[in-house]
Design an enzyme around this catalytic site. Structure first.
Site, PDB file in Angstrom:
ATOM      1  N   ILE A  24       1.018  -1.082  -0.064  1.00 32.49           N
ATOM      2  CA  ILE A  24      -0.059  -0.205   0.113  1.00 32.49           C
ATOM      3  C   ILE A  24       1.092   1.108   0.113  1.00 32.49           C
ATOM      4  O   ILE A  24       0.688   2.329  -0.826  1.00 32.49           O
ATOM      5  CB  ILE A  24      -1.098   0.074   1.285  1.00 32.49           C
ATOM      6  N   GLY A  25       1.928   1.165   0.769  1.00 30.43           N
ATOM      7  CA  GLY A  25       2.568   2.365   0.964  1.00 30.43           C
ATOM      8  C   GLY A  25       3.229   2.923  -0.584  1.00 30.43           C
ATOM      9  O   GLY A  25       3.538   4.026  -0.905  1.00 30.43           O
ATOM     10  N   ASN A  43       0.503  -5.888  15.316  1.00 29.97           N
ATOM     11  CA  ASN A  43       0.239  -4.749  14.864  1.00 29.97           C
ATOM     12  C   ASN A  43       0.192  -3.701  15.983  1.00 29.97           C
ATOM     13  O   ASN A  43       0.378  -2.489  15.753  1.00 29.97           O
ATOM     14  CB  ASN A  43      -0.805  -4.560  13.842  1.00 29.97           C
ATOM     15  N   HIS A  78     -14.395  -1.899  10.165  1.00 27.77           N
ATOM     16  CA  HIS A  78     -13.973  -2.428   8.969  1.00 27.77           C
ATOM     17  C   HIS A  78     -13.822  -3.767   9.126  1.00 27.77           C
ATOM     18  O   HIS A  78     -12.722  -4.286   9.208  1.00 27.77           O
ATOM     19  CB  HIS A  78     -12.640  -1.694   8.758  1.00 27.77           C
TER      20      HIS A  78
HETATM   21  N1  APR Z   1       7.635   1.169  11.092  1.00 28.34           N
HETATM   22  C1  APR Z   1       7.465   1.305   9.893  1.00 28.34           C
HETATM   23  N2  APR Z   1       7.102   0.208   8.993  1.00 28.34           N
HETATM   24  C2  APR Z   1       6.958  -0.808   9.517  1.00 28.34           C
HETATM   25  C3  APR Z   1       7.077  -1.080  10.764  1.00 28.34           C
HETATM   26  C4  APR Z   1       7.291  -0.127  11.665  1.00 28.34           C
HETATM   27  N3  APR Z   1       7.469  -0.559  13.040  1.00 28.34           N
HETATM   28  N4  APR Z   1       6.658  -2.435  10.935  1.00 28.34           N
HETATM   29  C5  APR Z   1       6.514  -3.282   9.816  1.00 28.34           C
HETATM   30  N5  APR Z   1       6.586  -2.112   8.934  1.00 28.34           N
HETATM   31  C6  APR Z   1       6.441  -2.298   7.436  1.00 28.34           C
HETATM   32  C7  APR Z   1       6.982  -3.491   6.781  1.00 28.34           C
HETATM   33  O1  APR Z   1       8.420  -3.622   6.796  1.00 28.34           O
HETATM   34  C8  APR Z   1       6.186  -3.249   5.443  1.00 28.34           C
HETATM   35  O2  APR Z   1       7.016  -2.744   4.288  1.00 28.34           O
HETATM   36  O3  APR Z   1       5.083  -1.852   7.140  1.00 28.34           O
HETATM   37  C9  APR Z   1       5.104  -2.780   5.783  1.00 28.34           C
HETATM   38  C10 APR Z   1       3.876  -3.305   5.310  1.00 28.34           C
HETATM   39  O4  APR Z   1       3.760  -3.377   3.915  1.00 28.34           O
HETATM   40  P1  APR Z   1       2.990  -4.713   3.297  1.00 28.34           P
HETATM   41  O5  APR Z   1       3.711  -6.197   4.229  1.00 28.34           O
HETATM   42  O6  APR Z   1       3.338  -4.958   2.142  1.00 28.34           O
HETATM   43  O7  APR Z   1       1.501  -4.777   3.677  1.00 28.34           O
HETATM   44  P2  APR Z   1       0.222  -3.635   3.109  1.00 28.34           P
HETATM   45  O8  APR Z   1      -0.068  -4.532   1.856  1.00 28.34           O
HETATM   46  O9  APR Z   1       1.062  -2.625   2.485  1.00 28.34           O
HETATM   47  O10 APR Z   1      -0.771  -3.617   4.044  1.00 28.34           O
HETATM   48  C11 APR Z   1      -0.575  -2.938   5.253  1.00 28.34           C
HETATM   49  O11 APR Z   1      -2.533  -2.346   5.748  1.00 28.34           O
HETATM   50  O12 APR Z   1      -4.487  -2.721   4.876  1.00 28.34           O
HETATM   51  C12 APR Z   1      -3.820  -3.060   5.957  1.00 28.34           C
HETATM   52  O13 APR Z   1      -3.912  -5.178   6.582  1.00 28.34           O
HETATM   53  C13 APR Z   1      -3.132  -4.231   5.989  1.00 28.34           C
HETATM   54  O14 APR Z   1      -2.038  -4.074   8.133  1.00 28.34           O
HETATM   55  C14 APR Z   1      -1.867  -4.173   6.746  1.00 28.34           C
HETATM   56  C15 APR Z   1      -1.244  -2.806   6.455  1.00 28.34           C
END
Ligand code: APR
Length: 311
Positions: free
Chosen positions: A14-15, A98, A178
């Site tokens: 998502i980022g 989380n 949600h």
């Molecule tokens: N600080 C910053 N980033 C972090 C941390 C932290 N403490 N811990 C984990 N991350 C980062 C991970 O390294 C990863 O790059 O968060 C990112 C999450 O990205 P993805 O695993 O690709 O997940 P994504 O599909 O983007 O979803 C993220 O949004 O919709 C919700 O359920 C979904 O909780 C999930 C979140």
């Protein structure tokens, strides 16, 4: 004139899409933040997006970092830090991991940019946005969760697929948590102003509502690893844009209710006006008995997850 500063906490699926859309809309300069282990990944994504600029023509700057000090004076944070779902998991299964991440993120954001506007996407959403609010001590109008915007977009999509009408002319809102107990308000849905309930038989409408409730899970199952990212990113960008441009769009968001719809002290999906003041207002309206019962049911689910945060 300096550009607004948008910081993305979590530079995963998502980022990365948030960065792309924010830059394409030239909402401001974008910093993608992730944990030190993922610093190379976010720096690489940022560079890749910078190299897309000549084609697209946007002038926004994009950078990657794992240093919180780089996020000073941020105007808008969008948080996706955490882990996404795998098949067979519901959003609540993500809570344990989380929760710790969100507490850490809230403390750091408070330190770097205490006057920022914060949009939470991490799941379980209603508990994560509550956690951010409690730990940061931010005012309620500066903290909001992205859920209803996405759930409503999913409902609109399925209605467009069903009717063959343009998705642009379909209006509807999905309220509540949600999760699987979310509440699509079919009574108020219209297609080009024509009441939806007069266009689609009620048993078919029930099936579409059911698909909407489980739309996130449908994608999780198809992916096999991870959850949706394009539509969630666009949904959050709409909220950020409304704040940065003071558009005062009315978007179903997880906002803190203090008496609205009879809900007190919980973040839950309600129609929210987003402008330069953040969540400036919640638009309240009378619910029918069955809608109220459905909202009470979703509130119970939200309360149970929030209770597990211990906050
Ligand atoms: N600080 C910053 N980033 C972090 C941390 C932290 N403490 N811990 C984990 N991350 C980062 C991970 O390294 C990863 O790059 O968060 C990112 C999450 O990205 P993805 O695993 O690709 O997940 P994504 O599909 O983007 O979803 C993220 O949004 O919709 C919700 O359920 C979904 O909780 C999930 C979140």
């Amino acid at each position: 004139m300096s550009q607004p500063k948008i910081s993305l906490i979590g530079g995963g699926q998502i980022g990365g899409n948030l960065a792309l859309i924010a830059a394409q809309k030239e909402l401001g300069d974008v910093t993608i933040f992730d944990i030190p282990k993922a610093e190379g990944m976010v720096k690489g994504k940022a560079l890749d997006l910078m190299q897309l600029r000549p084609h697209d023509g946007y002038d926004s700057n994009i950078s990657g970092t794992s240093n919180w000090n780089d996020l000073k004076n941020t105007d808008v944070f969008i948080i996706t830090a955490g882990i996404p779902r795998k098949p067979g998991m519901n959003r609540e299964d993500l809570l344990e991991i989380n929760l710790g991440i969100m507490k850490d993120v809230a403390k750091n954001i408070k330190e770097q940019a205490p006057n920022s506007f914060v949009i939470v996407i991490s799941n379980p959403l209603d508990a994560m946005v509550y956690t951010f609010y409690k730990v940061s001590g931010f005012s309620k109008n500066k903290v909001v969760g992205m859920a209803g915007a996405l759930d409503s977009a999913r409902f609109r999509t399925f209605l467009a697929m069903e009717t063959g009408c343009s998705v642009q002319d379909i209006t509807c809102m999905v309220l509540g948590g949600h999760g699987d107990t979310m509440v699509p308000i079919t009574r108020l849905a219209t297609i080009g102003g024509v009441p939806l309930e007069e266009l689609i038989p009620s048993d078919r409408l029930d099936e579409i509502v059911e698909r909407t409730r489980f739309a996130g899970g449908e994608i999780v199952k198809l992916f096999g690893n991870g959850s949706a990212y394009y539509a969630p990113a666009q949904s959050a960008i709409e909220m950020a844009e409304s704040y940065l441009k003071d558009k005062k769009r009315v978007i179903p968001c997880a906002s803190l209710c203090e008496g609205e719809f009879g809900i007190n002290g919980y973040f839950i999906g309600v129609p929210s006006v987003i402008g330069s003041g953040g969540v400036e207002k919640i638009l309240e309206f009378d619910l029918k008995d069955e809608e109220k019962a459905a909202l009470d049911n979703t509130l119970e689910a939200v309360k149970n997850t929030v209770k597990e945060t211990g906050l």
